[in-house]
Design an enzyme around this catalytic site. Structure first.
Site, PDB file in Angstrom:
ATOM      1  N   VAL A   1     -34.138 -15.700 -21.687  1.00  9.57           N
ATOM      2  CA  VAL A   1     -35.046 -16.603 -22.742  1.00  9.57           C
ATOM      3  C   VAL A   1     -35.865 -17.394 -21.623  1.00  9.57           C
ATOM      4  O   VAL A   1     -34.952 -18.472 -21.093  1.00  9.57           O
ATOM      5  CB  VAL A   1     -34.376 -17.233 -23.764  1.00  9.57           C
ATOM      6  N   CYS A   2     -37.070 -17.500 -21.806  1.00 13.99           N
ATOM      7  CA  CYS A   2     -37.626 -18.361 -20.812  1.00 13.99           C
ATOM      8  C   CYS A   2     -37.696 -19.910 -21.424  1.00 13.99           C
ATOM      9  O   CYS A   2     -37.841 -20.138 -22.473  1.00 13.99           O
ATOM     10  CB  CYS A   2     -39.208 -18.026 -20.838  1.00 13.99           C
TER      11      CYS A   2
END
Lengths: 141, 130
Positions: free
Chosen positions: B77-78
């Site tokens: 997940v960024c």
């Protein structure tokens, strides 16, 4: 970063921007990827088509919608070693725009005594098709 | 083939996450290697364990977690997109002084460099968005 996995490999990255700069944050987060990606010493180019051409419009003002005006960040593209920014001519024309309406983005050419050179190349849809076709990794925002 | 998958939309509103899941599952079943699934934009919302869909519907987050467990899949997940949208792991909770975290099993939070690195290493990057 895992440089041991990536060193030596240089791919042609193309960031395709098709959406208006405001109304959604695809443009802002797309620009963030491109700037981070430039640090990986890859061959990075930007493409602006459809409503994406509005992203490069000069004189943006978000004051009345209360969102962040990130348009100044596009000026950093040249500093991050992005040397090619392609804008589709047909997309500009359909929106009543020309290159004069866009921010005058530049980069400093290290092979030419750091002379400032224009970053934006207005290209035809046919040329844009070829540019997309020749890219290795295409990220569409 | 070495594949990287990019998910740019959140669960349920758009089909992108479903399509990415079906693609990733099919690719793994056919013996391809999926080196990373990267969640960006609203895609980070796929990674919260607080997701509670009605029981007669698919559970998109649990489905990703199960796939990660079975195939040792790297779900990233960024961090910048996650911070904007309130997707938090223990490190981020501590760093930003939050009172909770919500990252789902099998997901980890990391930087955009992980997306670029996946693009360099993979034979193909396949993006799912609106």
């Amino acid at each position: 970063m895992s440089e041991e996995f990536t060193s030596g490999t240089v791919k042609k990255f193309l960031y395709v921007n098709r959406r208006a700069p405001h109304g959604s944050n695809y443009a802002q987060e797309g620009l963030e990827v491109a700037l981070i990606g430039a640090a990986f010493e890859q061959d990075v180019a930007m493409a602006y088509l459809d409503d994406g051409v509005f992203q490069l419009k000069s004189g943006q003002d978000t004051g009345k919608i209360g969102t962040k005006n990130f348009s100044a960040t596009y000026r950093a593209l040249g500093d991050y070693d992005v040397k090619r920014v392609y804008v589709e001519r047909e997309s500009l024309e359909r929106r009543g725009l020309s290159q004069e309406d866009l921010m005058p983005l530049v980069y400093k050419d290290e092979d030419d005594d750091w002379e400032e050179k224009p970053l934006i190349h207005v290209v035809s849809a046919e040329e844009m098709r070829r540019i997309i076709d020749e890219s290795d990794v295409i990220l569409n925002f | 083939m070495k594949l990287a998958v990019l998910v740019n939309e959140g669960p349920y509103t758009h089909q992108a996450s479903d399509s990415a899941f079906h693609f990733t599952t099919a690719a793994l079943e056919q013996g391809h290697e999926v080196i990373r699934v990267f969640f960006y934009h609203d895609g980070v919302n796929n990674g919260t364990r607080l997701t509670t869909p009605p029981q007669d519907d698919r559970h998109i987050t649990d489905r990703w977690s199960d796939l990660a467990r079975r195939h040792d899949l790297d779900l990233v997940v960024c961090v910048a997109a996650a911070q904007r949208r309130g997707v938090v792991d223990e490190d981020e909770q501590r760093r930003n002084g939050k009172d909770a975290n919500n990252i789902a099993e099998g997901f980890r939070i990391s930087g955009l460099g992980q997306l670029i690195e996946a693009g360099i290493q993979a034979d193909r990057m396949v993006a799912f968005g609106d």
